[in-house]
Design a protein around this motif. Structure first.
Motif, PDB file in Angstrom:
ATOM      1  N   TRP A   1       0.837  -1.196   0.000  1.00 44.48           N
ATOM      2  CA  TRP A   1       0.000   0.000   0.000  1.00 44.48           C
ATOM      3  C   TRP A   1       0.871   1.243   0.000  1.00 44.48           C
ATOM      4  O   TRP A   1       1.844   1.330   0.762  1.00 44.48           O
ATOM      5  N   TYR A   2       0.510   2.175  -0.846  1.00 51.34           N
ATOM      6  CA  TYR A   2       1.084   3.511  -0.859  1.00 51.34           C
ATOM      7  C   TYR A   2      -0.032   4.482  -0.454  1.00 51.34           C
ATOM      8  O   TYR A   2      -1.211   4.124  -0.445  1.00 51.34           O
ATOM      9  N   ARG A   3       0.366   5.693  -0.152  1.00 48.82           N
ATOM     10  CA  ARG A   3      -0.636   6.740   0.092  1.00 48.82           C
ATOM     11  C   ARG A   3      -0.125   8.062  -0.441  1.00 48.82           C
ATOM     12  O   ARG A   3       1.083   8.294  -0.528  1.00 48.82           O
ATOM     13  N   GLN A   4      -1.080   8.904  -0.806  1.00 47.88           N
ATOM     14  CA  GLN A   4      -0.731  10.227  -1.301  1.00 47.88           C
ATOM     15  C   GLN A   4      -1.720  11.241  -0.748  1.00 47.88           C
ATOM     16  O   GLN A   4      -2.926  11.142  -1.007  1.00 47.88           O
ATOM     17  N   ALA A   5      -1.189  12.177   0.004  1.00 50.68           N
ATOM     18  CA  ALA A   5      -1.990  13.262   0.546  1.00 50.68           C
ATOM     19  C   ALA A   5      -1.883  14.470  -0.385  1.00 50.68           C
ATOM     20  O   ALA A   5      -0.908  14.588  -1.138  1.00 50.68           O
ATOM     21  N   PRO A   6      -2.862  15.373  -0.340  1.00 53.76           N
ATOM     22  CA  PRO A   6      -2.817  16.551  -1.211  1.00 53.76           C
ATOM     23  C   PRO A   6      -1.526  17.340  -1.035  1.00 53.76           C
ATOM     24  O   PRO A   6      -1.113  17.650   0.085  1.00 53.76           O
ATOM     25  N   GLY A   7      -0.864  17.625  -2.159  1.00 57.83           N
ATOM     26  CA  GLY A   7       0.353  18.417  -2.119  1.00 57.83           C
ATOM     27  C   GLY A   7       1.590  17.674  -1.671  1.00 57.83           C
ATOM     28  O   GLY A   7       2.653  18.269  -1.512  1.00 57.83           O
ATOM     29  N   LYS A   8       1.465  16.361  -1.481  1.00 52.72           N
ATOM     30  CA  LYS A   8       2.611  15.565  -1.025  1.00 52.72           C
ATOM     31  C   LYS A   8       2.932  14.471  -2.033  1.00 52.72           C
ATOM     32  O   LYS A   8       2.104  14.104  -2.867  1.00 52.72           O
ATOM     33  N   HIS A   9       4.163  13.965  -1.920  1.00 51.48           N
ATOM     34  CA  HIS A   9       4.579  12.865  -2.786  1.00 51.48           C
ATOM     35  C   HIS A   9       3.920  11.560  -2.340  1.00 51.48           C
ATOM     36  O   HIS A   9       3.528  11.413  -1.183  1.00 51.48           O
ATOM     37  N   ARG A  10       3.822  10.621  -3.268  1.00 50.43           N
ATOM     38  CA  ARG A  10       3.328   9.293  -2.921  1.00 50.43           C
ATOM     39  C   ARG A  10       4.323   8.635  -1.984  1.00 50.43           C
ATOM     40  O   ARG A  10       5.536   8.686  -2.205  1.00 50.43           O
ATOM     41  N   GLU A  11       3.797   8.000  -0.949  1.00 48.90           N
ATOM     42  CA  GLU A  11       4.629   7.421   0.114  1.00 48.90           C
ATOM     43  C   GLU A  11       4.310   5.940   0.273  1.00 48.90           C
ATOM     44  O   GLU A  11       3.128   5.555   0.313  1.00 48.90           O
ATOM     45  N   LEU A  12       5.354   5.120   0.367  1.00 46.90           N
ATOM     46  CA  LEU A  12       5.149   3.705   0.643  1.00 46.90           C
ATOM     47  C   LEU A  12       4.743   3.537   2.106  1.00 46.90           C
ATOM     48  O   LEU A  12       5.446   3.997   3.005  1.00 46.90           O
ATOM     49  N   VAL A  13       3.629   2.868   2.341  1.00 42.43           N
ATOM     50  CA  VAL A  13       3.123   2.660   3.693  1.00 42.43           C
ATOM     51  C   VAL A  13       3.535   1.294   4.236  1.00 42.43           C
ATOM     52  O   VAL A  13       4.087   1.179   5.330  1.00 42.43           O
ATOM     53  N   ALA A  14       3.272   0.244   3.463  1.00 46.35           N
ATOM     54  CA  ALA A  14       3.561  -1.117   3.935  1.00 46.35           C
ATOM     55  C   ALA A  14       3.633  -2.050   2.745  1.00 46.35           C
ATOM     56  O   ALA A  14       2.940  -1.850   1.744  1.00 46.35           O
ATOM     57  N   THR A  15       4.477  -3.073   2.866  1.00 44.93           N
ATOM     58  CA  THR A  15       4.592  -4.079   1.827  1.00 44.93           C
ATOM     59  C   THR A  15       4.674  -5.464   2.439  1.00 44.93           C
ATOM     60  O   THR A  15       5.077  -5.619   3.603  1.00 44.93           O
ATOM     61  N   THR A  16       4.312  -6.456   1.650  1.00 44.13           N
ATOM     62  CA  THR A  16       4.474  -7.844   2.058  1.00 44.13           C
ATOM     63  C   THR A  16       4.847  -8.672   0.838  1.00 44.13           C
ATOM     64  O   THR A  16       4.339  -8.444  -0.248  1.00 44.13           O
ATOM     65  N   THR A  17       5.761  -9.602   1.046  1.00 40.17           N
ATOM     66  CA  THR A  17       6.210 -10.462  -0.055  1.00 40.17           C
ATOM     67  C   THR A  17       5.428 -11.770  -0.044  1.00 40.17           C
ATOM     68  O   THR A  17       4.701 -12.075   0.903  1.00 40.17           O
ATOM     69  N   SER A  18       5.623 -12.552  -1.085  1.00 33.53           N
ATOM     70  CA  SER A  18       4.963 -13.851  -1.162  1.00 33.53           C
ATOM     71  C   SER A  18       5.428 -14.773  -0.045  1.00 33.53           C
ATOM     72  O   SER A  18       4.701 -15.692   0.352  1.00 33.53           O
ATOM     73  N   GLY A  19       6.621 -14.522   0.484  1.00 33.95           N
ATOM     74  CA  GLY A  19       7.132 -15.331   1.582  1.00 33.95           C
ATOM     75  C   GLY A  19       6.653 -14.900   2.941  1.00 33.95           C
ATOM     76  O   GLY A  19       6.922 -15.568   3.947  1.00 33.95           O
ATOM     77  N   GLY A  20       5.949 -13.758   2.987  1.00 35.81           N
ATOM     78  CA  GLY A  20       5.356 -13.322   4.242  1.00 35.81           C
ATOM     79  C   GLY A  20       6.114 -12.238   4.982  1.00 35.81           C
ATOM     80  O   GLY A  20       5.665 -11.779   6.036  1.00 35.81           O
ATOM     81  N   SER A  21       7.250 -11.819   4.460  1.00 28.86           N
ATOM     82  CA  SER A  21       7.955 -10.741   5.142  1.00 28.86           C
ATOM     83  C   SER A  21       7.214  -9.429   4.927  1.00 28.86           C
ATOM     84  O   SER A  21       6.542  -9.242   3.914  1.00 28.86           O
ATOM     85  N   THR A  22       7.325  -8.529   5.902  1.00 24.73           N
ATOM     86  CA  THR A  22       6.618  -7.263   5.846  1.00 24.73           C
ATOM     87  C   THR A  22       7.564  -6.108   6.162  1.00 24.73           C
ATOM     88  O   THR A  22       8.602  -6.298   6.808  1.00 24.73           O
ATOM     89  N   ASP A  23       7.164  -4.926   5.724  1.00 25.09           N
ATOM     90  CA  ASP A  23       7.927  -3.715   6.019  1.00 25.09           C
ATOM     91  C   ASP A  23       6.955  -2.557   6.091  1.00 25.09           C
ATOM     92  O   ASP A  23       5.945  -2.551   5.381  1.00 25.09           O
ATOM     93  N   TYR A  24       7.265  -1.587   6.949  1.00 21.38           N
ATOM     94  CA  TYR A  24       6.382  -0.457   7.183  1.00 21.38           C
ATOM     95  C   TYR A  24       7.179   0.840   7.212  1.00 21.38           C
ATOM     96  O   TYR A  24       8.340   0.865   7.641  1.00 21.38           O
TER      97      TYR A  24
END
Length: 121
Positions: free
Chosen positions: A36-59
């Motif tokens: 998931w990414y997010r973008q607020a008005p007037g701001k750049h798109r930001e990576l919020v969280a990711t998960t791989t097929s192996g189950g690892s996550t990052d925030y």
């Protein structure tokens, strides 16, 4: 070829919770990562969280301890559970997937259309 459809956004008060869903469909061989990414008005798109097929996550640091990303590989669906929401979490949340399509060769990036999350009293 591949479509990502998000749901679950809306208006919530500070301290509240929302759960976003993103379902991938189409000619999918495998999904290597979803996030998931997010973008607020007037701001750049930001990576919020990711998960791989192996189950690892990052925030991103600003959501650690409040947001949880999870994935149902059988349904090609990724979820984002958002708790203790703050006004600064207000943004359009956009689903992203790295997909190997049929017939399997290269992987491609796909994006959803976005879902609005507004945190306000």
């Amino acid at each position: 070829q591949v479509q990502l459809v998000e749901s679950g956004g809306g208006l919530v008060q500070p301290g509240g919770s929302l759960r976003l869903s993103c379902a991938a469909s189409g000619s999918i061989f495998s999904i290597n990562a979803m996030g998931w990414y997010r973008q607020a008005p007037g701001k750049h798109r930001e990576l919020v969280a990711t998960t791989t097929s192996g189950g690892s996550t990052d925030y991103v640091d600003s959501v650690k301890g409040r947001f949880t990303i999870s994935r149902d590989n059988a349904k090609n669906t990724v979820y984002l559970q958002m708790n203790s929401l703050k006004p600064e979490d207000t943004a359009v949340y956009i689903c992203h997937a790295i997909v190997v399509v049929n017939p399997p060769s290269y992987e491609y990036d796909y994006w959803g259309q976005g879902t609005q999350v507004t945190v306000s009293s």
